[in-house]
Design an enzyme around this catalytic site. Structure first.
Site, PDB file in Angstrom:
ATOM      1  N   SER A 258       3.427  -1.863  10.443  1.00  0.00           N
ATOM      2  CA  SER A 258       4.887  -1.908  10.642  1.00  0.00           C
ATOM      3  C   SER A 258       5.483  -3.282  10.351  1.00  0.00           C
ATOM      4  O   SER A 258       6.453  -3.680  10.990  1.00  0.00           O
ATOM      5  CB  SER A 258       5.253  -1.421  12.042  1.00  0.00           C
ATOM      6  OG  SER A 258       4.827  -0.079  12.209  1.00  0.00           O
TER       7      SER A 258
ATOM      8  N   HIS B  24      -9.554   0.937   5.111  1.00  0.00           N
ATOM      9  CA  HIS B  24      -8.269   1.160   5.782  1.00  0.00           C
ATOM     10  C   HIS B  24      -8.505   2.108   6.963  1.00  0.00           C
ATOM     11  O   HIS B  24      -9.331   3.020   6.878  1.00  0.00           O
ATOM     12  CB  HIS B  24      -7.268   1.768   4.794  1.00  0.00           C
ATOM     13  CG  HIS B  24      -5.881   1.810   5.344  1.00  0.00           C
ATOM     14  ND1 HIS B  24      -5.483   2.773   6.242  1.00  0.00           N
ATOM     15  CD2 HIS B  24      -4.823   0.978   5.175  1.00  0.00           C
ATOM     16  CE1 HIS B  24      -4.226   2.540   6.584  1.00  0.00           C
ATOM     17  NE2 HIS B  24      -3.798   1.449   5.952  1.00  0.00           N
TER      18      HIS B  24
ATOM     19  N   GLU C 157      -6.962   4.573   8.015  1.00  0.00           N
ATOM     20  CA  GLU C 157      -6.808   6.010   7.703  1.00  0.00           C
ATOM     21  C   GLU C 157      -8.078   6.546   7.044  1.00  0.00           C
ATOM     22  O   GLU C 157      -8.453   7.700   7.251  1.00  0.00           O
ATOM     23  CB  GLU C 157      -5.570   6.215   6.803  1.00  0.00           C
ATOM     24  CG  GLU C 157      -4.289   6.026   7.607  1.00  0.00           C
ATOM     25  CD  GLU C 157      -3.105   5.498   6.816  1.00  0.00           C
ATOM     26  OE1 GLU C 157      -3.093   5.578   5.579  1.00  0.00           O
ATOM     27  OE2 GLU C 157      -2.160   4.985   7.469  1.00  0.00           O
TER      28      GLU C 157
ATOM     29  N   GLY D 239       2.351   2.450  10.747  1.00  0.00           N
ATOM     30  CA  GLY D 239       3.283   3.559  10.556  1.00  0.00           C
ATOM     31  C   GLY D 239       3.982   4.003  11.832  1.00  0.00           C
ATOM     32  O   GLY D 239       4.610   5.059  11.861  1.00  0.00           O
TER      33      GLY D 239
ATOM     34  N   GLU E 174      -5.161  -4.989  10.768  1.00  0.00           N
ATOM     35  CA  GLU E 174      -4.172  -3.929  10.946  1.00  0.00           C
ATOM     36  C   GLU E 174      -4.472  -3.176  12.244  1.00  0.00           C
ATOM     37  O   GLU E 174      -5.299  -2.254  12.239  1.00  0.00           O
ATOM     38  CB  GLU E 174      -4.229  -2.948   9.775  1.00  0.00           C
ATOM     39  CG  GLU E 174      -3.942  -3.574   8.430  1.00  0.00           C
ATOM     40  CD  GLU E 174      -3.422  -2.545   7.433  1.00  0.00           C
ATOM     41  OE1 GLU E 174      -2.335  -2.756   6.905  1.00  0.00           O
ATOM     42  OE2 GLU E 174      -4.097  -1.534   7.210  1.00  0.00           O
TER      43      GLU E 174
ATOM     44  N   ASN F  95       0.861  -1.185   0.000  1.00  0.00           N
ATOM     45  CA  ASN F  95       0.000   0.000   0.000  1.00  0.00           C
ATOM     46  C   ASN F  95       0.899   1.237   0.000  1.00  0.00           C
ATOM     47  O   ASN F  95       1.463   1.594   1.026  1.00  0.00           O
ATOM     48  CB  ASN F  95      -0.885  -0.049   1.263  1.00  0.00           C
ATOM     49  CG  ASN F  95      -1.719   1.205   1.444  1.00  0.00           C
ATOM     50  OD1 ASN F  95      -1.811   2.030   0.536  1.00  0.00           O
ATOM     51  ND2 ASN F  95      -2.333   1.332   2.619  1.00  0.00           N
ATOM     52  N   TRP F  96       1.015   1.856  -1.174  1.00  0.00           N
ATOM     53  CA  TRP F  96       1.953   2.983  -1.308  1.00  0.00           C
ATOM     54  C   TRP F  96       1.397   4.259  -0.670  1.00  0.00           C
ATOM     55  O   TRP F  96       2.097   5.254  -0.581  1.00  0.00           O
ATOM     56  CB  TRP F  96       2.278   3.225  -2.783  1.00  0.00           C
ATOM     57  CG  TRP F  96       3.027   2.095  -3.449  1.00  0.00           C
ATOM     58  CD1 TRP F  96       3.425   0.911  -2.882  1.00  0.00           C
ATOM     59  CD2 TRP F  96       3.501   2.049  -4.807  1.00  0.00           C
ATOM     60  NE1 TRP F  96       4.093   0.137  -3.793  1.00  0.00           N
ATOM     61  CE2 TRP F  96       4.159   0.800  -4.986  1.00  0.00           C
ATOM     62  CE3 TRP F  96       3.430   2.923  -5.894  1.00  0.00           C
ATOM     63  CZ2 TRP F  96       4.730   0.426  -6.210  1.00  0.00           C
ATOM     64  CZ3 TRP F  96       4.000   2.555  -7.109  1.00  0.00           C
ATOM     65  CH2 TRP F  96       4.644   1.321  -7.259  1.00  0.00           C
ATOM     66  N   LYS F  97       0.129   4.248  -0.308  1.00  0.00           N
ATOM     67  CA  LYS F  97      -0.531   5.429   0.295  1.00  0.00           C
ATOM     68  C   LYS F  97      -0.299   6.663  -0.596  1.00  0.00           C
ATOM     69  O   LYS F  97      -0.137   6.515  -1.801  1.00  0.00           O
ATOM     70  CB  LYS F  97      -0.046   5.642   1.730  1.00  0.00           C
ATOM     71  CG  LYS F  97      -0.227   4.371   2.578  1.00  0.00           C
ATOM     72  CD  LYS F  97      -0.070   4.585   4.046  1.00  0.00           C
ATOM     73  CE  LYS F  97      -0.249   3.241   4.756  1.00  0.00           C
ATOM     74  NZ  LYS F  97      -0.164   3.353   6.201  1.00  0.00           N
TER      75      LYS F  97
ATOM     76  N   GLY G 279       2.850  -1.086   4.312  1.00  0.00           N
ATOM     77  CA  GLY G 279       2.870   0.344   3.991  1.00  0.00           C
ATOM     78  C   GLY G 279       4.299   0.789   3.713  1.00  0.00           C
ATOM     79  O   GLY G 279       4.847   0.545   2.638  1.00  0.00           O
ATOM     80  N   GLY G 280       4.917   1.415   4.710  1.00  0.00           N
ATOM     81  CA  GLY G 280       6.252   2.005   4.557  1.00  0.00           C
ATOM     82  C   GLY G 280       7.264   1.124   3.843  1.00  0.00           C
ATOM     83  O   GLY G 280       7.955   1.591   2.920  1.00  0.00           O
TER      84      GLY G 280
HETATM   85  P1  PGA Z   1       2.771   0.437   7.659  1.00  0.00           P
HETATM   86  O1  PGA Z   1       1.311   0.570   7.012  1.00  0.00           O
HETATM   87  O2  PGA Z   1       3.368  -0.845   7.130  1.00  0.00           O
HETATM   88  O3  PGA Z   1       3.527   1.650   7.190  1.00  0.00           O
HETATM   89  O4  PGA Z   1       2.591   0.390   9.131  1.00  0.00           O
HETATM   90  C1  PGA Z   1       0.494  -0.555   6.831  1.00  0.00           C
HETATM   91  C2  PGA Z   1      -0.825  -0.106   6.246  1.00  0.00           C
HETATM   92  O5  PGA Z   1      -1.344   0.935   6.665  1.00  0.00           O
HETATM   93  O6  PGA Z   1      -1.389  -0.761   5.351  1.00  0.00           O
END
Ligand code: PGA
Length: 256
Positions: free
Chosen positions: A217, A99, A101, A177, A171, A9-11, A238-239
């Protein structure tokens, strides 16, 4: 056998040229990589890059492109929205729904998420449906009930065949993050809880066929331990998905 899946997930990251560079780096590494052939890999960039990423991913076994969100309406006068059908027309096959967010910053409700799931399935695309509790709810020991409600409110209207097409992602919000990863015990415990819920509602066959990903993470260092858990079928990253080498290391982190 459940599918093993790693989704990146590149956000809201990367400019266009950087996104092209990232997909090219990833595809070069995956091209002749037989050991990852059977793992479903999904690159999930921002909407404007979807077509380009889908084209550059073409020809690599089990490499797909997804979107981070979609509208809960099929189409029409909804300025600024992007429909599931549009995503499909650009080569997208998977769509992240719910998600954390989106739930927290954009106040998406269970009802809206339910509509999105229906729209995505209606296009024969795969929803990657996210669930997870906040730090506060975990401290209050309400994490199981929060996740149960998220699943039952937005997914339990589906019949077994439809539910079988959904990918779930656990998640925990406190891990996204933050560098704080759930321990493999915490992940396994929640994944087993989710699978038991599915079993109660739809039976063993469906429960044993649905892939449940861990996200929060998850990185090149801890993926192997998380993926070794019997009910963890992969990760929503994510990251660490923004660095080609790390993303590919994560893909290689399943027990052999
Ligand atoms: P993260 O994000 O790996 O940066 O914690 C995961 C996600 O939100 O899908």
């Amino acid at each position: 056998m459940r599918k093993k899946i790693v989704a990146g997930n590149w956000k809201m990251n990367k400019l266009y040229s950087e996104a092209v560079e990232l997909v090219d780096e990833i595809t070069i590494m995956l091209k002749d990589d037989i050991k990852s052939d059977d793992i479903v890999k999904i690159l999930i960039p921002s909407f404007p890059y979807l077509r380009k990423v889908a084209r550059h991913s073409h020809g690599i076994k089990n490499l797909f492109t997804g979107a981070q969100n979609c509208a809960y309406e099929e189409g029409g006068a909804f300025t600024g929205e992007v429909s599931a059908a549009m995503i499909k027309s650009l080569g997208g096959t998977h769509i992240i729904i719910g998600h954390s967010e989106r739930r927290s910053y954009f106040h998406e409700t269970h009802e809206e998420l339910k509509k999105k799931v229906n729209i995505v399935l209606g296009q024969s695309l795969t929803p990657i449906f996210c669930v997870g509790e906040s730090q506060e709810k975990r401290h209050a020991k309400e994490h199981f009930s929060v996740v149960e409600k998220q699943i039952s409110d937005s997914l339990f209207h589906l019949n077994a065949a439809e539910f079988g097409k959904v990918v779930l992602a656990y998640e925990p919000v406190w891990a996204i993050g933050t560098g704080l990863t759930a321990t493999s015990q915490q992940a396994q415990e929640m994944h087993l809880f989710i699978r038991t819920l599915i079993d109660k509602k739809y039976g063993k066959e469906t429960a044993n066929s649905v892939s449940i990903l861990y996200g929060g993470s998850c990185n090149a260092k801890n993926a192997a331990e998380l993926f070794a858990c019997p009910d963890v079928d992969g990760g929503l990253i994510g990251g660490a998905s923004l660095v080609a080498k790390d993303f590919v290391t994560i893909i290689h982190s399943f027990p052999s």
